[in-house]
Enzyme design. Structure first.
Site: not given
Length: 600
Positions: A388-389, A392, A395
């Site tokens: 998940h991180e 981020h 991105h």
């Protein structure tokens, strides 16, 4: 046992020397920022004189903001891993003061931009081509013109800024510092203090008596302060509705979605689509009742796990490889840069340590690596958190590497897309590869909880917010009784006919801090909907589609959020995006039921 930070291997701590080698370098940049702030008022007279004056003013502002952002990251990240260090706390305070001073010095930039005639501005773009790089920033500012007041009123609003929007701070201080929920007996029969933070972990207990005790104890306390919470929320909603009228918006919902660069139709489409998909959620709760072996599923049973923790550990290096294997579908640029960040560049602070903040986050920007904070405990959930991180972080990496610094940010409306795409891809890959039925059930349970909590629950919150703001705009007072009755009715609707909606759940709105950031939670639901659609296309179209997704990551703030998602082929104005996510949830429920029945 939690270690001291000095006892953790350097390989598992992030390297912040890339930002500043030491505090001396930090203070050197700090001095540059102070000097720039002191000199900034000179731009007020030259900003609107000609094209060069406008360019010089905006360039000076974004350069100053870049320095402050770099200073903030250094202070914030150091403090995050050592909150007991007063020196880092002091650095954070100094940067906050610097940012306030910068805002005061540059106060005139936004209102002065609104004075520009669009035809004149177009001519200036041609006269000074470098100004074109700020077009997106200027356009975002210009779209606020219909909702901008006179200079005198704007100055007054600016002076009122500190007084406005304080309701959430008051609510959090009261709920987190002043409320006492009493004690309950834990699984071992020991009396323990119940807190708002420990409430959900107790709701996840395998002991139903503990779950019930936590539920009743918590809401007994909240119910005693209903008038206080009702007044706080009523005042917040009245303030938002009044401010929307003052700034010439049709409603507070319109004002919030306008700032997100979307429309109320996006918001309403989400609610309508999820309402049509509620039978899938009802089916999930029927499954939960069956697996837990309960005659009646109560509100305090909703968080009870369907399957226990996996009986194995995953060391951090194994987690890294799992994530890298998952992201290999994106191509070499994504995979190689993430590999370098996780293994060579010191992006990640891995393990818990004394004084380190809990949870996980990714933080980065122009001139700053996309750092990841973890509190890794060798569970499968930790691999999902890393994925998940990392979503981020990559991105951020693509946004900052393919845009000018001032166009490299991305809005909250798309912020959870890339992270959720990684989570879903990892879960789907593990389901395809693993042969252990317990592991499959565990992963499916995680998927179901993600969709239930992010798509359905956040949409329920969004519908609740829409309703109470609409009541306020009709002139109806939001008393605790009015709010609680409305919330209880909505809960019964979302949980369906086969869940016992205990009367205490009517007070749940009091413990949701997100309601004090108006019309925020719907973005969690739209993000998981977009992510689910992207994953489906990656898995069915492969390389033919992946390039579109990477182009989305590169958008940063160079396009509006809706335009950015269109780059990935996702049209959030279409109900099908949300409907598709509901279908994915239904698929996870069906797979879990089939494996569970066969195993049983």
């Amino acid at each position: 046992m939690i270690k001291d930070r000095k006892d953790i291997d350097k390989r598992y701590k992030w390297d912040l020397s890339v930002i500043y080698a030491d505090e001396k370098a930090f203070y050197a940049d700090y001095a540059i920022a102070e000097k720039a702030i002191k000199a900034f008022p000179k731009f007020e007279k030259k900003m609107l004189k000609n094209a060069q004056g406008l360019y010089d003013t905006i360039k000076a502002m974004v350069d100053l903001e870049a320095i402050i952002e770099r200073l903030w990251h250094y202070a914030h990240l150091n403090f995050a891993v050592d909150s007991s260090n007063n020196a880092y706390q002091a650095l954070s305070a100094k940067v906050r003061s610097l940012a306030i001073a910068a805002g005061s010095a540059s106060w005139f930039v936004s209102p002065y931009l609104l004075r520009l005639d669009e035809a004149v501005l177009e001519g200036w773009y041609k006269e000074v081509p470098e100004l074109e790089t700020f077009r997106r920033m200027i356009d975002k500012n210009m779209r606020m013109k219909p909702h901008t007041l006179s200079d005198e009123c704007e100055q007054l609003m600016s002076k009122m800024e500190d007084a406005l929007g304080s309701h959430g701070e008051t609510r959090n201080l009261f709920a987190n510092s002043d409320l006492r929920f009493g004690k309950i007996k834990d699984e071992s029969g020991k009396l323990v203090e119940l807190t708002d933070a420990s409430y959900v972990p107790y709701l996840m207990s395998n002991d139903r008596k503990v779950r019930q005790a936590a539920f009743r104890c918590l809401y007994k306390t909240y119910a005693q302060f209903g008038n206080t919470f009702g007044t706080m929320l009523n005042n917040l909603v009245k303030e938002r509705c009044t401010m929307a009228k003052v700034r010439n918006y049709a409603s507070s919902l319109t004002a919030s979605t306008f700032r997100d660069e979307v429309t109320p139709e996006i918001y309403n489409n989400l609610i309508d689509s999820v309402n049509k998909g509620l039978p899938v959620l009802y089916d999930y709760y029927d499954l939960k009742k069956e697996v837990l072996g309960l005659e009646h599923l109560h509100m305090y049973d909703i968080y009870a796990p369907l399957i226990g923790e996996l009986d194995r550990v995953y060391d951090y290096d194994e987690a890294v490889e799992e994530v890298l294997k998952t992201v290999s579908v994106y191509g070499e640029e994504y995979a190689s840069n993430l590999r370098a960040g996780l293994k060579e560049k010191g992006w990640v602070d891995v393990y818990p340590s004394r004084g380190k903040r809990g949870g996980a986050f990714s933080s980065g920007g122009p001139g700053v690596e996309p750092y990841i904070l973890l509190n890794y405990t060798e569970k499968f959930d930790d691999i999902m958190t890393l994925a998940h991180e990392a979503g981020h972080s990559m991105h951020t990496w693509f946004s900052t590497n393919y845009n000018e610094p001032h166009n490299s940010g991305y809005t909250i409306f798309v912020a959870e897309v890339a992270s959720t795409v990684n989570e879903l891809l990892l879960a789907h890959r593990k389901l395809r590869e693993c042969t252990n039925e317990d592991e499959k059930l565990y992963i499916l349970n995680q998927l179901m909880e993600t969709y239930k909590g992010t798509l359905f629950r956040q949409t329920m919150f969004a519908e609740f917010e829409k309703g109470i703001h609409a009541l306020c705009e009709k002139g109806e007072p939001l008393t605790a009784d009015v709010i609680s009755k409305r919330y209880y009715k909505l809960v019964k609707h979302y949980f369906g006919p086969n869940v016992t909606c205990d009367k205490q759940i009517a007070y749940e709105w009091m413990r949701i801090p997100h309601f004090y950031t108006s019309f925020y939670v719907y973005k969690y639901a739209t993000c998981i909907s977009a992510a689910s659609a992207i994953v489906k296309r990656i898995e069915t179209e492969g390389d033919a589609y992946v390039g579109q997704y990477i182009d989305f990551l590169k958008c940063g703030d160079s396009r509006s959020p809706l335009e950015s998602l269109l780059v990935a082929g996702i049209d959030m104005t279409k109900p099908e995006v949300v409907t598709s996510a509901i279908e994915d949830f239904a698929s996870a429920v069906a797979q879990f039921r089939e494996i569970y029945k066969n195993k049983k």
